[in-house]
Write a protein that holds these residues in place. Sequence first.
Motif, mmCIF file in Angstrom:
data_model
loop_
_atom_site.group_PDB
_atom_site.id
_atom_site.type_symbol
_atom_site.label_atom_id
_atom_site.label_comp_id
_atom_site.label_asym_id
_atom_site.label_seq_id
_atom_site.Cartn_x
_atom_site.Cartn_y
_atom_site.Cartn_z
ATOM 1 N N THR A 129 1.142 -1.256 -0.004
ATOM 2 C CA THR A 129 -0.104 -0.102 0.137
ATOM 3 C C THR A 129 0.944 1.242 -0.065
ATOM 4 O O THR A 129 2.150 1.103 0.651
ATOM 5 C CB THR A 129 -1.071 -0.003 1.172
ATOM 6 O OG1 THR A 129 -0.072 0.000 2.416
ATOM 7 C CG2 THR A 129 -1.970 -1.178 1.352
ATOM 8 N N SER B 112 -11.142 5.675 -11.212
ATOM 9 C CA SER B 112 -11.739 4.358 -10.978
ATOM 10 C C SER B 112 -12.111 4.295 -9.554
ATOM 11 O O SER B 112 -11.673 5.376 -8.671
ATOM 12 C CB SER B 112 -10.977 3.161 -11.327
ATOM 13 O OG SER B 112 -9.873 3.111 -10.484
ATOM 14 N N LYS B 113 -12.611 3.568 -9.003
ATOM 15 C CA LYS B 113 -13.155 3.373 -7.648
ATOM 16 C C LYS B 113 -11.824 3.184 -6.861
ATOM 17 O O LYS B 113 -11.961 3.948 -5.536
ATOM 18 C CB LYS B 113 -14.025 2.174 -7.538
ATOM 19 C CG LYS B 113 -15.579 2.352 -7.823
ATOM 20 C CD LYS B 113 -16.513 1.350 -7.710
ATOM 21 C CE LYS B 113 -17.809 1.451 -8.067
ATOM 22 N NZ LYS B 113 -18.613 -0.042 -7.946
ATOM 23 N N LYS B 114 -11.053 2.598 -7.514
ATOM 24 C CA LYS B 114 -9.665 2.234 -6.676
ATOM 25 C C LYS B 114 -8.685 3.514 -6.877
ATOM 26 O O LYS B 114 -7.820 3.731 -5.902
ATOM 27 C CB LYS B 114 -8.976 1.271 -6.979
ATOM 28 C CG LYS B 114 -9.874 -0.130 -6.645
ATOM 29 C CD LYS B 114 -9.348 -1.578 -6.932
ATOM 30 C CE LYS B 114 -9.969 -2.704 -6.474
ATOM 31 N NZ LYS B 114 -9.239 -3.690 -6.978
ATOM 32 N N ASN B 115 -8.689 4.219 -7.814
ATOM 33 C CA ASN B 115 -7.668 5.222 -8.149
ATOM 34 C C ASN B 115 -8.051 6.486 -8.354
ATOM 35 O O ASN B 115 -8.940 6.575 -9.390
ATOM 36 C CB ASN B 115 -6.671 4.754 -9.463
ATOM 37 C CG ASN B 115 -5.929 3.492 -9.019
ATOM 38 O OD1 ASN B 115 -5.298 3.331 -8.231
ATOM 39 N ND2 ASN B 115 -6.113 2.351 -9.888
#
Length: 318
Positions: free
Chosen positions: A63, A89-92
């Motif tokens: 992480t 995106s949802k993660k980035n």
Amino acid sequence: MRTKLSGKKVLIFGGGGFIGSHLVKHLCKESCQINIISRDTKKNLPLFFANEPGQIKIKKINTFNQQEVDNLVDGCDIIFNLIGILAESKKNKFAFVHCKIPEMIAKSAKKKNIRNFIHISALNVNKIHSSSYANSKFLGEKKIREIFPNSLIIRPGVVFGKGDNFTNFFSSISNFSPFLPLIGTPEINFSNGILKSFNFTKRVKFQPLYVGDLVKFMIHVYNEKNKIYDLVGPVVKSFDEIFDVILKHQGKKRIYLPLPFFAAKIVAFFLETLPNPLLTRDQINLLDHDSVSAKGLVNLKKVVKNPASMETIVKNYL
């Protein structure tokens, strides 16, 4: 043969990406240790032919937090940060990838007394205020310069070459679509009256930069400090001229479909619902500004005397 990079320990964030893979291949010719930072060491990274056994190491970061970055940076001589995304995106998210990660790297570089920190940004991020991508990139630059003033920031325009997301993207579209979109054409301005509101001569302009020339420049100037370089290729081209180069190589003919910005944003609105959108409204905002720079070409020619054009390169990878 000993070079200025001989014996150096080089750390590359984003070394498995498009620009990163080309940078690593060039660095393999030098007598230096190359450490590529990756979140996923199991993914298919490019094949590198090292100059010496053990020259390249892949290091995993679980992480992105300050302690993890500190540990990775410890003991290195040169840091390249090439991490970037074109769409969220949802993660980035832009704020984390383009601001927080560079900030953490800069803090680690300062704490560990790193001599050289080279950060890859993007052309015109200091001028485009309507794009979240550009704003996050520019904020990331400011964070770096506040924390690590001796950093070197490079702002390339559109970069092409093997593995790019530009010429390969339009080449792929041409494989299944009879149309290629001329985004930004016609220019519409109703303030001139209805009869003069459509300008079909208007084109979005680029100065495509060959990735090989970009990495040559990066390696040549890596030791410079407290500088910002705009960087572009030798020829200004519009979308239709770029399509001409791609289609000529493929031996194909396609219809160029005018797509003014307002229509492109409608298309992008629906494409954004896809897991990996081909186009976003934020990218349309970027295209509203020509990706050209006279100063950028002057900078490149100080290092690369004969920059490569698209016509001479696309045949090698498309």
